[in-house]
Design a protein around this motif. Structure first.
Motif, mmCIF file in Angstrom:
data_model
loop_
_atom_site.group_PDB
_atom_site.id
_atom_site.type_symbol
_atom_site.label_atom_id
_atom_site.label_comp_id
_atom_site.label_asym_id
_atom_site.label_seq_id
_atom_site.Cartn_x
_atom_site.Cartn_y
_atom_site.Cartn_z
ATOM 1 N N GLY A 8 0.825 -1.070 -0.138
ATOM 2 C CA GLY A 8 -0.007 0.084 0.119
ATOM 3 C C GLY A 8 0.802 1.173 0.136
ATOM 4 N N SER A 14 -0.981 2.587 -3.246
ATOM 5 C CA SER A 14 -1.316 3.696 -2.488
ATOM 6 C C SER A 14 -2.492 4.424 -3.056
ATOM 7 N N VAL A 17 -5.261 2.560 -1.496
ATOM 8 C CA VAL A 17 -5.429 3.056 -0.011
ATOM 9 C C VAL A 17 -5.986 4.275 0.042
ATOM 10 N N ASN A 29 -2.623 -1.393 5.736
ATOM 11 C CA ASN A 29 -1.674 -1.337 4.968
ATOM 12 C C ASN A 29 -0.262 -2.020 5.235
ATOM 13 N N ASP A 31 3.269 -3.464 4.332
ATOM 14 C CA ASP A 31 4.168 -3.072 3.172
ATOM 15 C C ASP A 31 5.706 -3.173 3.792
ATOM 16 N N TYR A 51 -7.241 3.927 9.455
ATOM 17 C CA TYR A 51 -5.968 3.540 8.558
ATOM 18 C C TYR A 51 -5.074 3.016 9.689
#
Length: 347
Positions: A8, A14, A17, A29, A31, A51
């Motif tokens: 993400g 991204s 997201v 996310n 990563d 988030y």
């Protein structure tokens, strides 16, 4: 939904997201923050209470199990991948490990989590792939979802293998999977090693604009925010096991694309003398360079009602505007390994 999005902090991830948060979803996310990742890509989305970020590698099964158990996602959108063809020519091992082995671990972690949850019908594992798995087209024809696979680079071969794994886990274990294969993306936050940002940034610096071979290689160009919209639609609406080709309906040769960017830059930031097109330089072609990609978008249009909303001219103008307005973002990435260098010639 609560979405577990891998990769993400990358270019396409991204965009997904940002759009998912904007539409009210919760996002985890995941990563590994490799060279092509940039947390700034999701800085605005990261301000949302919906988030959360997990720094982990998709090859780390223990970490994946922990993340699934902690966050209990409703769906997975698997975008994490090594994706630069030239880098895959110089170092194929990383692509095998991340794109194949990493996808295997994601599938197994998702399967274990799904089983522990009682195998809910609502769970989805959406695997995001590329049209490059289909190989190279001649002057006519388009890729459909039924086109036989014919990858020709280490990158596309590794993505083809990951596609096969996802389908196998759906058939063998009943994991609720959906797949999509996209054409070439471009747009804001595009990491500066791919063609569009390379041309924009080299032009602004007065450097040569490198075009492989004679520039006749054709791609179908998809604005990244259109792609993110299509991906969320596939996740929400696609029947189990179904795959969709997502294209921009914007075929252009590399040379045509570069000339369009130069024309836009000539208008928005003129050179003191001449056109940016004067900087075009033809360089030795990439080994095994696919001649043409083209997407037949009939299935996603007819079954899900999706079409791209951005033309190539509009999308490139938006992209140029974004790079002109975000110099701090791209300058910080230009010192990363391999950026600005010619890669993929070792074959």
């Amino acid at each position: 939904m609560k979405l577990l999005i891998t990769g993400g902090c990358g270019f396409i991830g991204s965009a997904v997201v940002r759009l998912a948060i904007a539409r009210g979803h919760s996002v985890v996310n995941l990563d590994a923050l490799t060279y092509a990742a940039c947390p700034d890509n999701v800085a605005e989305a990261a301000q949302s209470p919906r988030y959360s970020f997990e720094h982990a590698d998709i090859r780390d099964r223990k970490a994946l199990d922990r993340i699934f158990a902690r966050h209990q996602p409703d769906a997975v959108m698997h975008l994490a991948a090594e994706s630069h063809v030239d880098r895959s020519i110089d170092g194929p091992g990383t692509f095998i490990e991340t794109n194949i082995t990493g996808t295997y671990h994601m599938l197994e972690a998702a399967r274990a989590y799904w089983a522990a949850q009682g195998k809910p019908d609502t769970f989805r594992f959406h695997h995001i792939s590329t049209d490059e798995v289909f190989g190279s087209l001649g002057a006519t024809g388009q890729f459909t979802e039924d086109t036989p696979y014919g990858p020709r680079s280490p990158y596309s071969a590794s993505k083809a293998a990951s596609d096969h794994l996802v389908r196998a886990w759906g058939e063998t274990y009943g994991l609720p999977v959906v797949l999509s294969n996209c054409s070439n993306n471009y747009g804001p936050f595009h990491f500066p090693e791919k063609l569009v940002p390379v041309i924009i940034l080299n032009a602004l610096a007065g450097k040569p604009l490198p075009i492989y071979g004679d520039g006749s290689n054709v791609r179908d160009w998809l604005y990244v925010e259109d792609h993110a919209d299509a991906l969320l639609l596939v996740l929400e609406k696609a029947p189990l096991g179904r795959s969709y080709n997502i294209g921009g309906e914007n075929e252009r040769s590399n040379l045509q694309l570069v000339h369009t960017i130069c024309t836009i830059l000539d208008e928005k930031r003129p050179r003191s003398t001449g056109s940016y097109a004067d900087l075009i330089t033809f360089v030795t072609d990439r080994p095994g360079h696919d001649a043409r990609y083209a997407i037949d978008p009939t299935r996603i249009r007819e079954e899900l009602g999706w079409r791209p909303s951005v033309t190539i001219e509009e999308g490139l103008a938006r992209t140029v505007d974004w790079f002109l307005a975000n110099e701090n973002w791209w300058r910080a990435l230009q010192n990363r390994a391999g950026v600005g260098e010619r890669l993929g010639v070792t074959a």
